[in-house]
Design a protein around this motif. Structure first.
Motif, PDB file in Angstrom:
ATOM      1  N   SER A  28       0.833  -1.208   0.000  1.00  0.00           N
ATOM      2  CA  SER A  28       0.000   0.000   0.000  1.00  0.00           C
ATOM      3  C   SER A  28       0.866   1.256   0.000  1.00  0.00           C
ATOM      4  N   VAL A  29       1.951   1.216   0.781  1.00  0.00           N
ATOM      5  CA  VAL A  29       2.827   2.390   0.826  1.00  0.00           C
ATOM      6  C   VAL A  29       3.462   2.614  -0.537  1.00  0.00           C
ATOM      7  N   ILE A  30       3.918   1.518  -1.182  1.00  0.00           N
ATOM      8  CA  ILE A  30       4.542   1.644  -2.503  1.00  0.00           C
ATOM      9  C   ILE A  30       3.542   2.234  -3.499  1.00  0.00           C
ATOM     10  N   ILE A  31       2.298   1.707  -3.484  1.00  0.00           N
ATOM     11  CA  ILE A  31       1.283   2.202  -4.416  1.00  0.00           C
ATOM     12  C   ILE A  31       1.013   3.690  -4.168  1.00  0.00           C
ATOM     13  N   SER A  32       0.880   4.070  -2.895  1.00  0.00           N
ATOM     14  CA  SER A  32       0.586   5.464  -2.567  1.00  0.00           C
ATOM     15  C   SER A  32       1.707   6.381  -3.038  1.00  0.00           C
ATOM     16  N   VAL A  33       2.929   6.037  -2.643  1.00  0.00           N
ATOM     17  CA  VAL A  33       4.063   6.880  -3.013  1.00  0.00           C
ATOM     18  C   VAL A  33       4.181   6.942  -4.538  1.00  0.00           C
ATOM     19  N   GLY A  34       4.018   5.785  -5.194  1.00  0.00           N
ATOM     20  CA  GLY A  34       4.099   5.725  -6.653  1.00  0.00           C
ATOM     21  C   GLY A  34       3.075   6.622  -7.311  1.00  0.00           C
ATOM     22  N   SER A  35       1.828   6.549  -6.854  1.00  0.00           N
ATOM     23  CA  SER A  35       0.790   7.321  -7.548  1.00  0.00           C
ATOM     24  C   SER A  35       0.962   8.813  -7.280  1.00  0.00           C
ATOM     25  N   ILE A  36       1.419   9.169  -6.065  1.00  0.00           N
ATOM     26  CA  ILE A  36       1.669  10.589  -5.787  1.00  0.00           C
ATOM     27  C   ILE A  36       2.830  11.090  -6.644  1.00  0.00           C
ATOM     28  N   TYR A  37       3.877  10.272  -6.748  1.00  0.00           N
ATOM     29  CA  TYR A  37       5.036  10.664  -7.544  1.00  0.00           C
ATOM     30  C   TYR A  37       4.639  10.852  -9.009  1.00  0.00           C
ATOM     31  N   TYR A  38       3.859   9.898  -9.533  1.00  0.00           N
ATOM     32  CA  TYR A  38       3.492   9.954 -10.948  1.00  0.00           C
ATOM     33  C   TYR A  38       2.632  11.179 -11.247  1.00  0.00           C
TER      34      TYR A  38
END
Ligand SMILES: Nc1ncnc2c1ncn2[C@@H]1O[C@H](COP(=O)(O)OP(=O)(O)OP(=O)(O)O)[C@@H](O)[C@H]1O
Ligand SMILES: [Mg+2]
Length: 403
Positions: A28-38
């Motif tokens: 979940s953390v990876i997905i969150s950080v990824g989507s915010i970064y993108y």
């Protein structure tokens, strides 16, 4: 299937469960950080594009103010100016007066003064966002004045900046609610298994026990049976079987709580346990005031105390002391503390002792405390916890009941 292989299975499930939790959290953390970064990358690109657009807009504005244009050129600059239908801009003259504005949402019902006030607020906002673009007004190559184009991000871009946070919050909320529902239904299912199994066990034990009782009565009257102590022992064992059946039947139905004298109950349990364990283990019961009454279901409460005492005996390798304190606390509560002089529970394990399957014993199921917790919390609306434990000194479990 052997006993050990089964208890290891239960334990494995426990370790896996906490591992799965960490994996889910990490993903979940990876997905969150990824989507915010993108989205941030997208926002940056859009921002650059808007920057270019606004520069073009300012250039066109400057061009139209300074040149007398033929129709064709006029058409092009006009197109450029009207192309900007999303980026809010305010044109300000040298003296700081607002001369034009674009793409600023103003209610048609507003008065002139209100419009002016709103524009000033917008302008302040823009001043804090970007440096203005300077436009020089010329006549015959002579600069006779300047104007400034103030602007800020378009509505689309502003929304896109917040979007991932809103989206992640909504997903997190949804996930949390789903988790609660899942947990609730899992607990309900476990409940049904407990209750069903207990009921069925009590039910099945009932028939052979009544038959055994009838046999005992029969043998009592037989002259051929000379050793009557044999029958007395048999009788005791069948009585114990009856107690066990009663416990299972109580846990399998809505148990009735009654006012009971706790000291008497506990003395009863200890009288039962004393001849069955090493004489080097001494028991003592201290009620801090006489006649302490609490609401309990006697067969189930006895089961809990018996489990605690058995664990205490197991913790002390043959020799030691078990002390039960009974005291009345504030707010109509009754505390029952079971203290032993055993080996204690390591600090890291204290949290786990109530988990099903947690055991450190070769022949343990790791269910004694799980059952105790269930009986105290669900059936008595009370609490049970490790009050204190020190390695090689001893452990105290506390039960909180309602008076
Ligand atoms: N008084 C105590 N002193 C030290 N350790 C304890 C004490 N009570 C419980 N424990 C620890 O908690 C574990 C779990 O206890 P629990 O009664 O749930 O299961 P168990 O005694 O191992 O098996 P069983 O299902 O036969 O009771 C024990 O194996 C032991 O390590
Ligand atoms: Mg036990």
């Amino acid at each position: 299937m052997t006993k050990t292989s089964k208890s290891v299975g239960v334990l494995d499930l426990y370790h896996n469960k906490s591992k799965i939790k960490w994996v889910v959290l990490a993903v979940s953390v990876i997905i969150s950080v990824g989507s915010i970064y993108y989205t941030n990358v997208l926002v940056k690109q859009l921002e650059q594009r808007e920057q270019k657009q606004i520069e073009l807009f300012a250039n066109a504005l400057e061009y139209t103010s300074n040149q007398t244009l033929d129709n064709n050129l006029y058409f092009i600059t006009d197109q450029i100016l009207f192309q900007n239908n999303s980026i809010p801009t305010i044109l300000v003259d040298e003296a700081g007066n607002i001369s034009q504005y674009r793409n600023i949402d103003l209610d048609s019902s507003l008065s002139k003064q209100e419009i002016q006030n709103k524009l000033v607020l917008e302008l302040d906002d823009m001043k804090n966002t970007y440096e203005p673009i300077k436009i020089e007004l010329e006549d015959d190559g002579q600069v006779y004045g300047v104007q400034y184009v103030y602007y800020k991000n378009s509505f689309l871009l502003r929304q896109l900046t917040y979007y991932p946070y809103v989206q992640l919050t909504v997903i997190a909320l949804f996930g949390f609610v789903a988790y609660l529902i899942f947990n609730y239904s899992k607990a309900a299912e476990q409940n049904r298994v407990w209750v069903g199994l207990a009921k069925e066990t009590a039910h099945q034990l009932g028939t052979p026990i009544s038959s055994l009782m009838a046999w005992i009565e029969y043998f009592k009257d037989q002259v051929q049976v000379q050793d009557k102590t044999l029958i007395a022992e048999l009788d005791k064992d069948v009585k114990k079987l009856q107690v066990i059946t009663e416990r299972f039947s109580n846990i399998g139905s809505e148990p009735v709580l009654k006012e009971e004298n706790i000291e008497e109950l506990i003395n009863g349990i200890i009288d039962y346990l004393r001849p069955r364990i090493s004489t080097k283990v001494t028991f003592s019961v201290h009620a801090l005031t006489p006649n302490i009454i609490a609401m309990v279901n006697a067969p189930l409460f006895e089961w809990v105390v018996e489990n605690l005492c058995k664990n205490a005996v197991d913790a002390m390798g043959g020799t030691g002391k078990i002390t039960v304190y009974i005291l009345k606390a504030s707010e109509g509560r009754v505390f029952v503390d079971v203290a032993d002089s055993g080996k204690g529970i390591p600090k890291t394990k204290i949290k786990q002792v109530f988990n099903p399957g947690f055991t450190t014993k070769k022949r343990g199921w790791g269910l004694g405390l799980t059952l105790a917790k269930r009986i105290i919390q669900s059936y008595h609306k009370g609490k049970i916890f490790v009050k204190s434990s020190e390695e090689n000194k001893g452990t105290t479990f506390r039960i909180v009941l309602h008076a």
